[in-house]
Design an enzyme around this catalytic site. Structure first.
Site, short mmCIF file in Angstrom:
data_model
loop_
_atom_site.label_atom_id
_atom_site.label_comp_id
_atom_site.label_asym_id
_atom_site.label_seq_id
_atom_site.Cartn_x
_atom_site.Cartn_y
_atom_site.Cartn_z
N CYS A 113 0.70 -1.04 0.06
CA CYS A 113 0.16 0.05 -0.07
C CYS A 113 0.97 1.15 0.11
O CYS A 113 1.78 1.38 0.89
CB CYS A 113 -0.98 -0.04 1.45
SG CYS A 113 -2.16 1.62 1.24
N LYS A 127 2.05 -9.28 0.51
CA LYS A 127 1.83 -8.66 -0.72
C LYS A 127 3.00 -7.51 -0.93
O LYS A 127 3.29 -6.84 0.08
CB LYS A 127 0.58 -8.10 -0.81
CG LYS A 127 0.39 -7.08 -2.05
CD LYS A 127 -1.06 -6.31 -1.98
CE LYS A 127 -1.20 -5.44 -3.43
NZ LYS A 127 -2.20 -4.56 -3.04
N ASN A 151 -1.01 -8.72 -9.06
CA ASN A 151 -2.12 -7.59 -8.72
C ASN A 151 -1.71 -6.51 -9.78
O ASN A 151 -0.71 -6.21 -9.98
CB ASN A 151 -1.86 -7.36 -7.25
CG ASN A 151 -3.01 -6.21 -6.98
OD1 ASN A 151 -2.34 -5.15 -6.44
ND2 ASN A 151 -4.16 -6.51 -6.74
N GLY A 152 -2.87 -5.87 -10.03
CA GLY A 152 -2.47 -4.44 -11.09
C GLY A 152 -2.82 -4.88 -12.39
O GLY A 152 -2.52 -5.70 -13.13
N ASP A 153 -3.90 -3.72 -12.84
CA ASP A 153 -4.45 -3.81 -14.08
C ASP A 153 -5.12 -5.05 -14.53
O ASP A 153 -5.07 -5.52 -15.60
CB ASP A 153 -3.29 -3.39 -15.29
CG ASP A 153 -3.00 -2.00 -15.15
OD1 ASP A 153 -3.38 -1.30 -14.54
OD2 ASP A 153 -1.96 -1.87 -15.92
#
Length: 140
Positions: free
Chosen positions: A20, A59, A121-123
């Site tokens: 984050c 993550k 993770n991402g797009d």
């Protein structure tokens, strides 16, 4: 550890979010700030793994270079986590910038060698896009 102990009876696993980039997390050393203190990040994971009888995962975001990302991923995967999720942007990148999925395949291969799943993770807008990402990287 305190937070994990409080929720351990009510959850199926614990995930340490080191990805984050929002100031509410990073201002006090949490979230993506942990990417700058990898020894602390690893100490937290080891403490969770030693004291919480649940699956532990982490993550991260990509680090500025491929070598830095691979080094951190290797260290995390050696701890005994069950899964590593990689947000395919660096800490300074924002959602308007395209995720760098091509840097994920090597992390996935390393995870496969260690018997640890690696999640992207991402797009990931839409099932067809995720199928393409999975095909290109081998991730989940």
């Amino acid at each position: 550890m305190q937070a994990a102990r409080v929720v351990a009876q009510d959850v199926a696993g614990i995930d340490l979010n080191c990805g984050c980039p929002k100031p509410f997390s990073t201002h006090s050393g949490m979230g993506a700030a942990l990417l700058s203190t990898p020894d602390l990040l690893l100490d937290i994971l080891r403490a969770l793994l030693s004291n919480i009888p649940l699956p532990i995962s982490a993550k991260i975001r990509l680090l500025p270079t491929r070598a830095e990302t691979m080094h951190l991923a290797a260290r995390i995967l050696k701890t005994g986590v069950r899964n590593l999720t990689v947000h395919c942007r660096t800490r300074d990148m924002r959602p308007r910038e395209k995720a760098i999925h091509e840097r994920l395949a090597e992390v996935v291969q390393l995870g496969n060698r260690r018997g640890v799943s690696v999640t992207c993770n991402g797009d990931g807008e839409g099932w067809e896009n995720w199928k393409d990402i999975k095909g290109a990287t081998g991730t989940f």
